[in-house]
Design a protein around this motif. Structure first.
Motif, PDB file in Angstrom:
ATOM      1  N   GLY A 154     -93.659   0.204-126.171  1.00 51.51           N
ATOM      2  CA  GLY A 154     -94.501   1.193-126.645  1.00 51.51           C
ATOM      3  C   GLY A 154     -93.951   2.643-126.809  1.00 51.51           C
ATOM      4  O   GLY A 154     -94.517   3.505-127.540  1.00 51.51           O
ATOM      5  N   ILE A 155     -92.788   3.018-126.285  1.00 53.09           N
ATOM      6  CA  ILE A 155     -92.099   4.311-126.111  1.00 53.09           C
ATOM      7  C   ILE A 155     -92.037   4.722-127.449  1.00 53.09           C
ATOM      8  O   ILE A 155     -91.982   5.858-127.868  1.00 53.09           O
ATOM      9  CB  ILE A 155     -90.978   4.596-125.201  1.00 53.09           C
ATOM     10  CG1 ILE A 155     -90.663   5.811-125.142  1.00 53.09           C
ATOM     11  CG2 ILE A 155     -89.913   3.394-125.713  1.00 53.09           C
ATOM     12  CD1 ILE A 155     -91.841   6.695-124.438  1.00 53.09           C
ATOM     13  N   TRP A 156     -91.440   3.736-128.347  1.00 54.03           N
ATOM     14  CA  TRP A 156     -91.169   3.979-129.659  1.00 54.03           C
ATOM     15  C   TRP A 156     -92.407   4.340-130.595  1.00 54.03           C
ATOM     16  O   TRP A 156     -92.274   5.198-131.566  1.00 54.03           O
ATOM     17  CB  TRP A 156     -90.276   2.953-130.327  1.00 54.03           C
ATOM     18  CG  TRP A 156     -89.340   2.441-129.587  1.00 54.03           C
ATOM     19  CD1 TRP A 156     -88.730   1.478-128.736  1.00 54.03           C
ATOM     20  CD2 TRP A 156     -87.997   3.638-129.476  1.00 54.03           C
ATOM     21  NE1 TRP A 156     -87.648   1.781-128.357  1.00 54.03           N
ATOM     22  CE2 TRP A 156     -86.939   3.005-128.513  1.00 54.03           C
ATOM     23  CE3 TRP A 156     -87.656   4.766-130.043  1.00 54.03           C
ATOM     24  CZ2 TRP A 156     -85.774   3.494-128.328  1.00 54.03           C
ATOM     25  CZ3 TRP A 156     -86.548   5.326-129.706  1.00 54.03           C
ATOM     26  CH2 TRP A 156     -85.546   4.690-128.897  1.00 54.03           C
ATOM     27  N   ASN A 157     -93.398   3.959-130.093  1.00 53.44           N
ATOM     28  CA  ASN A 157     -94.816   4.362-130.707  1.00 53.44           C
ATOM     29  C   ASN A 157     -95.066   5.758-130.396  1.00 53.44           C
ATOM     30  O   ASN A 157     -95.519   6.515-131.414  1.00 53.44           O
ATOM     31  CB  ASN A 157     -95.843   3.580-130.322  1.00 53.44           C
ATOM     32  CG  ASN A 157     -95.992   2.129-131.005  1.00 53.44           C
ATOM     33  OD1 ASN A 157     -95.693   2.084-132.264  1.00 53.44           O
ATOM     34  ND2 ASN A 157     -96.338   1.024-130.511  1.00 53.44           N
ATOM     35  N   THR A 158     -94.508   6.383-129.184  1.00 54.45           N
ATOM     36  CA  THR A 158     -94.631   7.788-128.804  1.00 54.45           C
ATOM     37  C   THR A 158     -94.026   8.679-129.889  1.00 54.45           C
ATOM     38  O   THR A 158     -94.182   9.846-130.373  1.00 54.45           O
ATOM     39  CB  THR A 158     -94.332   7.905-127.426  1.00 54.45           C
ATOM     40  OG1 THR A 158     -95.270   7.125-126.522  1.00 54.45           O
ATOM     41  CG2 THR A 158     -94.295   9.413-127.066  1.00 54.45           C
ATOM     42  N   VAL A 159     -92.842   8.140-130.271  1.00 57.15           N
ATOM     43  CA  VAL A 159     -91.820   8.927-131.079  1.00 57.15           C
ATOM     44  C   VAL A 159     -92.767   8.718-132.718  1.00 57.15           C
ATOM     45  O   VAL A 159     -92.589   9.793-133.153  1.00 57.15           O
ATOM     46  CB  VAL A 159     -90.572   8.059-131.365  1.00 57.15           C
ATOM     47  CG1 VAL A 159     -89.700   8.587-132.549  1.00 57.15           C
ATOM     48  CG2 VAL A 159     -89.772   8.108-130.117  1.00 57.15           C
ATOM     49  N   VAL A 160     -93.385   7.798-133.132  1.00 55.67           N
ATOM     50  CA  VAL A 160     -94.137   7.657-134.063  1.00 55.67           C
ATOM     51  C   VAL A 160     -95.132   8.672-134.283  1.00 55.67           C
ATOM     52  O   VAL A 160     -95.485   9.301-135.096  1.00 55.67           O
ATOM     53  CB  VAL A 160     -94.580   6.405-134.414  1.00 55.67           C
ATOM     54  CG1 VAL A 160     -95.329   6.337-135.722  1.00 55.67           C
ATOM     55  CG2 VAL A 160     -93.652   5.154-134.844  1.00 55.67           C
ATOM     56  N   LYS A 161     -95.955   8.548-132.817  1.00 57.07           N
ATOM     57  CA  LYS A 161     -96.884   9.553-132.916  1.00 57.07           C
ATOM     58  C   LYS A 161     -96.385  11.164-132.885  1.00 57.07           C
ATOM     59  O   LYS A 161     -97.090  11.957-133.486  1.00 57.07           O
ATOM     60  CB  LYS A 161     -97.736   9.362-131.476  1.00 57.07           C
ATOM     61  CG  LYS A 161     -98.726  10.485-131.332  1.00 57.07           C
ATOM     62  CD  LYS A 161     -99.946  10.201-132.184  1.00 57.07           C
ATOM     63  CE  LYS A 161    -101.043  11.186-132.127  1.00 57.07           C
ATOM     64  NZ  LYS A 161    -102.095  11.093-132.988  1.00 57.07           N
TER      65      LYS A 161
END
Length: 507
Positions: A231-238
């Protein structure tokens, strides 16, 4: 209940939830603006955006928890699903405690961070406090909503959302009626609604998935790290979303004026509702998509993706065309006394950014589905950085002012949704890119044709209407024309069966 009937139930509940939310938004926004003013109302959107920055630290876990729990559940490993559930809840508690150590001092010194008129300082600080408290409740209760996803009973989540909306409006109106006028009541009412929604989701979890229970023995930092690493990559998207859209009100406050920030916040009410609708309708297909992926059924998964693109595009097109044709008349009735033309232009500029999102929203979920988020997230981050730089350049070096703040992020979003989003989704699924672009083409043709026919029809109608009755009649005509065109041009046989045959025959 078979899949088609289940989808219809979920879809109807989603549309009811959307109508309730958009109706409340339309009704309550002029109510609030009329009492606290456009400037004070602008801080509502700014508070939500700034507190939303905290989600950078929670989204890595919460954005993937549902996916991991659902896949484990459908693979028959209930013990593993329970470990994901317990670990997510524990990690959220730790994150909230840490974030509060930063958020509370920041709120206490808020007037040193942003521009606030002296008479609004105390009111705005309390507004931010309640909005942050709402974030805390949401973060801790997010995992409770996974039960309706696992069982594909998303209509229950929509019922909880409707309850949230009702509680929110009741508390807000009661506070404004009984006490002196303060914008903090907006945050207080939102927080009360979220607490009710969390309690309902807790009840759903106990009833639908009784095997999912928090237990100390189920807490595993290895499992938590597994979810975080994905999910860390969803942090990047956020982060990209914050850079591209989430900073718009803050930039407007600091670089333009608090009043123009208020106008932009008003203009974003309808587009934000549309964005929520797109995510909700696209999400109706997610349980089946996740199940097909977990069971290794690529053909069924592709059909679900196409149906999601078309049906999400169907509703997006109806709202987009209706507002494009009738939007200025709507603003003049909805926000009398405000700068109607400016708000209309800002609203349509924001809506333009959501045009291709009508079909792209579904594809944006594919990298998470197949757990290939890294390159996708970095590409979106590059878009966010470019958007922020271009916005600041537009504000500082041109006379576009608030229009630059509004338009530049939407332009960047259009380019992204037309280029790497469908390309990357096709690569993840190992299919040819043109299959997705065909849906893009159908959607564009349908929406353009619907606009031309609707605009031509509006020119033939008498323009002497005064009040909401005439506007509603014109909007209904535009919506009907767009629906007919979408059914003929955009939808395929499968979608027509779902949206037309099942509804008309009530099967």
């Amino acid at each position: 209940m078979d899949n088609k009937k289940q989808f219809i139930v979920n879809l109807v509940a989603s549309l009811i939830n959307f109508v309730v939310n958009i109706g409340i938004g339309f009704a309550i926004t002029p109510f609030i603006v009329g009492r606290v003013g456009a400037e004070a109302y602008g801080f509502v959107g700014l508070a939500n955006n700034m507190v939303g920055y905290a989600s950078l630290f929670t989204i890595a876990l919460n954005s993937v928890a549902g996916r991991f729990i659902t896949v484990a559940y459908h693979q028959g490993d209930k013990g593993k699903a329970d470990r994901y559930f317990s670990s997510t809840l524990s990690a959220n508690v730790v994150l909230v405690i840490v974030l509060s150590l930063v958020a509370v001092p920041l709120i206490l010194n808020l007037n040193h961070v942003i521009k606030i008129s002296p008479h609004l300082v105390g009111d705005v600080k309390w507004l931010f406090f309640f909005v942050y408290l709402n974030f805390v409740v949401s973060a801790l209760s997010t995992v409770l909503s996974v039960a309706t996803f696992v069982k594909n009973k998303l209509y229950l989540s929509n019922l909880a959302n409707i309850a949230y909306s009702i509680v929110r409006i009741v508390v807000m109106v009661a506070c404004f009626a009984v006490f002196p006028t303060y914008v903090l009541f907006v945050g207080l009412a939102t927080c009360a609604g979220t607490i009710v929604m969390a309690l309902l989701n807790y009840a759903y979890t106990r009833r639908l998935t009784p095997e999912l229970r928090f237990s100390k023995s189920g807490v595993s930092w290895r499992v938590t790290w597994e979810m975080l690493s994905s999910g860390i990559w969803n942090t990047v998207v956020k982060l990209q979303q914050i850079l591209q859209d989430g900073l718009s009100l803050l930039i407007a406050n600091l670089a333009v004026s608090p009043l123009h920030m208020g106008y932009l916040s008003i203009a974003q009410v309808v587009p934000n509702a549309l964005s929520s609708l797109m995510g909700t309708i696209s999400g109706l297909f997610s349980p089946e998509q996740t199940r097909f992926f977990a069971q290794g059924k690529p053909d069924e998964l592709f059909r679900e993706l196409v149906s999601s693109m078309r049906i999400t595009g169907f509703f997006t097109g109806v709202i987009f065309v209706t507002l494009l044709v009738n939007g200025e008349a709507f603003i003049s009735l909805w926000q009398p006394g405000q700068d109607v033309h400016m708000i209309y232009i800002l609203m349509m500029l924001t809506m333009a950014g959501f045009f291709f999102s009508g079909v792209a929203t579904t594809l944006q979920g594919v990298p998470l589905l197949v757990n290939r988020l890294r390159n996708y997230s970095l590409a979106w981050l590059a878009c966010g950085v470019a958007s922020l730089i271009l916005t600041l350049v537009g504000v500082k070096l041109t006379h576009w002012g608030i229009y630059a703040v509004c338009a530049v992020p939407q332009l960047v979003g259009i380019v992204a949704n037309l280029t790497f989003v469908p390309v990357y989704a096709a690569w993840c699924l190992k299919i040819k890119q043109h299959k997705f672009y065909l849906i893009y083409l159908q959607y564009s043709v349908a929406t353009t044709l619907a606009f031309v026919l609707s605009y031509a029809t509006s020119l033939l109608l008498p323009r002497q209407h005064v009040g909401w009755a005439g506007l509603i009649a014109e909007c209904a005509i535009t919506a009907c024309i767009t629906c007919i065109v979408n059914v003929a041009v955009l939808l395929g046989r499968r979608e027509r069966s779902v949206l037309v045959s099942k509804i008309i025959r009530r099967k």
